[in-house]
Each structure stands twice: as C-alpha cells, then as structure tokens.
Design an enzyme around this catalytic site. Structure first.
Site, PDB file in Angstrom:
ATOM      1  N   PRO A  92      17.354  71.782 -63.998  1.00  0.00           N
ATOM      2  CA  PRO A  92      17.798  72.458 -65.387  1.00  0.00           C
ATOM      3  C   PRO A  92      16.222  73.467 -65.171  1.00  0.00           C
ATOM      4  O   PRO A  92      15.271  73.522 -64.504  1.00  0.00           O
ATOM      5  CB  PRO A  92      16.765  71.422 -66.163  1.00  0.00           C
ATOM      6  N   ASP A  93      16.390  74.294 -65.757  1.00  0.00           N
ATOM      7  CA  ASP A  93      15.266  75.899 -65.878  1.00  0.00           C
ATOM      8  C   ASP A  93      14.289  75.368 -67.082  1.00  0.00           C
ATOM      9  O   ASP A  93      14.413  74.885 -68.295  1.00  0.00           O
ATOM     10  CB  ASP A  93      15.950  76.509 -66.591  1.00  0.00           C
ATOM     11  N   ASN A 126      10.486  73.345 -51.199  1.00  0.00           N
ATOM     12  CA  ASN A 126       9.577  75.243 -50.270  1.00  0.00           C
ATOM     13  C   ASN A 126       8.186  75.682 -50.042  1.00  0.00           C
ATOM     14  O   ASN A 126       7.355  74.658 -50.600  1.00  0.00           O
ATOM     15  CB  ASN A 126       9.807  76.057 -51.426  1.00  0.00           C
ATOM     16  N   LYS A 162      14.948  84.698 -69.533  1.00  0.00           N
ATOM     17  CA  LYS A 162      14.160  83.591 -69.892  1.00  0.00           C
ATOM     18  C   LYS A 162      13.809  83.141 -71.944  1.00  0.00           C
ATOM     19  O   LYS A 162      13.130  82.531 -72.075  1.00  0.00           O
ATOM     20  CB  LYS A 162      12.915  82.929 -68.695  1.00  0.00           C
ATOM     21  N   LYS A 188      19.221  56.181 -44.947  1.00  0.00           N
ATOM     22  CA  LYS A 188      18.947  57.826 -43.811  1.00  0.00           C
ATOM     23  C   LYS A 188      20.310  58.585 -43.300  1.00  0.00           C
ATOM     24  O   LYS A 188      21.164  57.357 -42.439  1.00  0.00           O
ATOM     25  CB  LYS A 188      17.739  57.187 -42.652  1.00  0.00           C
ATOM     26  N   LYS A 227      14.475  88.543 -65.556  1.00  0.00           N
ATOM     27  CA  LYS A 227      13.860  87.441 -65.550  1.00  0.00           C
ATOM     28  C   LYS A 227      13.242  86.939 -66.973  1.00  0.00           C
ATOM     29  O   LYS A 227      13.601  86.174 -67.779  1.00  0.00           O
ATOM     30  CB  LYS A 227      13.040  87.127 -64.927  1.00  0.00           C
ATOM     31  N   PHE A 268       6.406  83.402 -64.254  1.00  0.00           N
ATOM     32  CA  PHE A 268       6.381  83.909 -62.654  1.00  0.00           C
ATOM     33  C   PHE A 268       7.571  84.634 -62.779  1.00  0.00           C
ATOM     34  O   PHE A 268       8.860  83.333 -62.374  1.00  0.00           O
ATOM     35  CB  PHE A 268       5.728  83.024 -62.037  1.00  0.00           C
TER      36      PHE A 268
HETATM   37  O1  C5P Z   1      13.760  83.204 -61.373  1.00  0.00           O
HETATM   38  P1  C5P Z   1      13.875  82.029 -61.113  1.00  0.00           P
HETATM   39  O2  C5P Z   1      14.394  80.401 -62.525  1.00  0.00           O
HETATM   40  O3  C5P Z   1      12.970  81.215 -60.142  1.00  0.00           O
HETATM   41  O4  C5P Z   1      12.515  82.262 -62.533  1.00  0.00           O
HETATM   42  C1  C5P Z   1      10.942  82.053 -62.474  1.00  0.00           C
HETATM   43  C2  C5P Z   1      10.095  81.645 -63.218  1.00  0.00           C
HETATM   44  O5  C5P Z   1      10.559  80.460 -64.097  1.00  0.00           O
HETATM   45  C3  C5P Z   1       8.848  80.363 -63.121  1.00  0.00           C
HETATM   46  O6  C5P Z   1       8.230  80.351 -64.004  1.00  0.00           O
HETATM   47  C4  C5P Z   1       9.736  79.419 -63.137  1.00  0.00           C
HETATM   48  O7  C5P Z   1       7.994  78.532 -63.221  1.00  0.00           O
HETATM   49  C5  C5P Z   1      10.232  78.999 -63.798  1.00  0.00           C
HETATM   50  N1  C5P Z   1      11.529  78.256 -63.557  1.00  0.00           N
HETATM   51  C6  C5P Z   1      11.099  77.041 -64.508  1.00  0.00           C
HETATM   52  N2  C5P Z   1      12.478  76.120 -63.815  1.00  0.00           N
HETATM   53  C7  C5P Z   1      13.171  76.353 -63.285  1.00  0.00           C
HETATM   54  C8  C5P Z   1      12.928  77.915 -62.474  1.00  0.00           C
HETATM   55  C9  C5P Z   1      11.809  78.876 -62.607  1.00  0.00           C
HETATM   56  O8  C5P Z   1      10.849  76.330 -65.230  1.00  0.00           O
HETATM   57  N3  C5P Z   1      14.255  75.603 -62.486  1.00  0.00           N
END
Ligand code: C5P
Length: 397
Positions: free
Chosen positions: A307-308, A210, A343, A289, A339, A325
C-alpha cells in the site's frame, strides 16, 4: 557541528557527585562553539577542582563572590550580562531551595537572582531528596517562575539506590540545550514522521529490505521537536536512537507502518513521509526456511505491491499537511513533479539517492505549486531544520 556558535553560557555547578559528568558536558559544549563561563559553589569544588573546569572551558572559573579578578567587584552582574543562558548542572536539593526563595548568599545564587537571561537547571539528587515534598514544592515554584527544568530521570544512583532524581546524561543535557535555542515555529503542532526502511519477510530467516539508514527521517523528527512540535516517529528497523522527546513506534513491514500511521494520521497536523517503504512484498511468505539443494533450481518469488502510505494519508477527507520524499538516481525534477501530482501532496522533497543514502550530509530540493527551491548542501540535521522552517511557513500560510 556548530549548534551553539555565538552562544555564551554561564554554567553553574553545585555540590553533587554528578559534577564529574559536567567535565564531558563542557567539552561537548565548547566543541559546538559555545563560550562557557563556569561558576562553582564551594560545595562543587569538593567534587571537581576549578583547575579541571578551567582547563576544559579554556576560561577563568569563578567561585568566590569577592573574587578580586573582577575589577569593579561586580562578578554577580558582569557574568550574566551578555549571557544567552545560565545552565545549572548539577542542581542540588539545597540549590533548588535557595533559588525558589530568591536567596543570594554565594556567587552562583546571586548570579541567578541578578540574571537578565533564561535559567535552565538540571536536578541531580538521591531519590528520597527528589521525592521530598519540599523539593517537589520548590520544583513547582521554579517552573511557575519560568525556570526550565531538564530531567531528572530514573535509574541507578551513586548512593546505590535506584529511582528518580538521577541527572540526565551529558549528551541528553546537550541535546535539550541545543533544542532550547531553536525557534519554536511548530509550537502546539502534532507531527507524524515515517523513517527508515521496511523489512518484508520471505521466510522465517530471510527478508527483503533496502539500504535506507533512517538518518534523514530521524533528523526531521528531532528538528520538529526542537521547533516545539509533539512528534511521533514511526520507524522501520534502524540502528539509530530515538531523538529526545520524540515518541517512537517501531514497525517492520509496510503494512505495520500503514497501520501505525493510519491510527494517528487523523490527529496529526503535519505528516512527513521519509521512510523508504518497500514497493513490493512476497505474495506467499514461506512458513519454513526455503532449502537449497545441490544443483536444485533457485526459488522463484512472486511479489505483490505494498500500500502507498503517503498516498493513503493524502487521500483522507481531512488530511494533515503532507510532505513526501523522492530519492531518485537521475532526472530528479521530472520524477519529483510526477510524484507530487500522483500522491496529491502540497510539498515534495527531492534528493539524489547516490548523494545521500547512508551519508551524514544531503542536498534537498523542495517542489511545490510555486516551483523548485533548492536548499544548500549541509548536514542532515541542518537540512532538517531548514525543511521544518519551510514547512512551518507553508502551514502558517
Ligand atoms: O515513488 P514512491 O512511491 O517511492 O514515493 C516516495 C514517497 O512516498 C516517500 O515520501 C515515501 O515515504 C512514500 N511512500 C509511502 N508508501 C509507499 C511508498 C512510498 O508512504 N508504499
């Protein structure tokens, strides 16, 4: 940038070839708003003339203790009163020895003994001179006396040798000087920051990524270090240099980032997740490739969710203070609140993606239990300093 606005610095120069780099330093200091009074030892004038330093600082330069321009003949007192710091760069072996013993046999040495402000010195010398036990003794004595030493570092030396004793570069001295004046709201705290994009492989030559530049995360890492914290920055691929004094760990994928973060989250006091982590990765990464064929069908990629990282850290039994963020394209308040709850973090920082991505300035809005707190639009570094102050206040409470 006016990081040094309203700061009056007495810049002492002693005899060494590194004097030529101080021309650049003075330019950068005045650009940032500092008033710079240059004081040179007689030896320094053999490398750079007082006229050069006068032109660059825009102020009279002092060398002689008996300078008749000072009406009461008290240059050694007058110059330091009202100064925010004395910065001696380059600081020679001889000058360090004088300082360590409190000698006052020229204007600069006398200024240092008579000072009522902090003293920072930037050693610059040949590696054998720096390694000499007498110099090391003097350096230790100066630290014990409350003098701040910036550097020295290692590398090529003007004499042709390679080793420790080389002066910091002007931009490094400047960064350390600016940091010196920042409030130490996070002294003793360990801060973990993620920054930049992640890059997820499709095949050996293609990736999914991105447009995150990493600027905001790097600015926050710098601001946290300026505030006295020990900072680790886990960074996806960016073109940025690590801030001074920050330990940077380079990662590529979201999984790498998760591993790097989870190995350090337990020992962190504060976790600030600024990285734009890819939400999905390609399920089966091709070992070779992907080839296009004339008239052939485009490949169809299957994705799985990453993973989050922030959510995983926030769910630890004893999590650090977690800050998330949210970069949104619309409806910031609603998405940010959602969010923050999803989280499970006490503080979420929102901004509008189209207003901030890749830019040097930003507008941040803080969301916590008490509601919404917008910060004024500013440079990312100024915003990072404000955010760090807000985090420090919440952590202390
Ligand atoms: O909505 P999103 O899950 O993208 O939330 C963004 C926040 O979560 C940011 O702080 C980003 O660094 C964190 N994030 C993360 N791991 C992910 C996606 C987002 O730590 N896979």
């Amino acid at each position: 940038m006016s990081d040094l606005a309203n700061k009056r610095i007495v810049l002492g120069m002693t005899g060494g070839i590194a004097c030529y780099k101080i021309c650049e330093l003075v330019r950068r200091m005045t650009e940032r708003g500092a008033t710079v009074d240059v004081v040179m030892t007689e030896a320094a004038t053999h490398f750079i003339t007082p006229v050069t330093m006068q032109a660059l600082s825009g102020r009279p330069v002092f060398v002689d203790q008996w300078d008749p321009r000072v009406p009461n003949n008290m240059a050694h007192i007058n110059l330091t009163r009202g100064a925010d710091a004395i910065l001696v760069a380059p600081a020679s072996t001889d000058f360090m020895a004088k300082l360590a013993h409190g000698l006052a046999d020229d204007l600069l040495a006398t200024l240092c003994v008579a000072r009522a402000c902090p003293l920072l010195i930037v050693p610059a010398m040949n590696r054998e001179m720096w390694a000499n036990p007498a110099t090391q003794r003097n350096a230790a004595q100066l630290r014990a006396d409350g003098v701040t030493l910036l550097g020295p570092t290692e590398g090529d030396q003007a004499c042709g040798e390679v080793g420790s004793g080389r002066m910091l570069e002007p931009h490094e001295i400047l960064e350390d000087l600016i940091a010196y004046f920042q409030p130490k709201a996070l002294a003793g705290k360990r801060v973990l920051v993620t920054a930049g994009p992640t890059s997820e492989p499709i095949d050996p030559v293609r990736v999914l990524t991105n447009v995150s530049s990493g600027k905001m995360g790097y600015a926050i890492a710098r601001a946290a270090r300026e505030a006295g914290a020990e900072v680790t920055l886990v960074s996806g691929p960016t073109a940025l240099a690590a801030p001074r004094g920050v330990r940077r760990i380079d990662v590529t994928t979201a999984h790498d980032m998760l591993d790097a973060v989870m190995g350090r989250a337990d020992s962190a006091d504060i976790f600030i997740a600024v990285a734009a982590v890819a939400d999905w990765r390609v399920k089966e990464v091709s070992a070779s490739k992907l080839k296009k064929t004339d008239g052939g069908a485009a490949p169809v990629l299957e994705f799985v969710q990453n993973p989050d990282i922030l959510g995983t850290v926030a769910a630890l039994p004893r999590p650090p203070y977690c800050v998330g963020f949210a970069a949104e394209t619309e409806d910031l308040a609603r998405h940010a609140a959602e969010k923050r709850a999803r989280k499970g973090v006490p503080l979420l920082v929102g901004n509008l993606a189209q207003e901030v991505l890749g830019r040097d300035d930003t507008t941040l809005v803080l969301y916590d239990d008490a509601g919404e707190h917008p910060l004024p639009r500013s440079s990312k570094l100024a915003a990072a300093r404000q955010l760090v102050a807000e985090i420090a206040r919440r952590v202390a409470a």
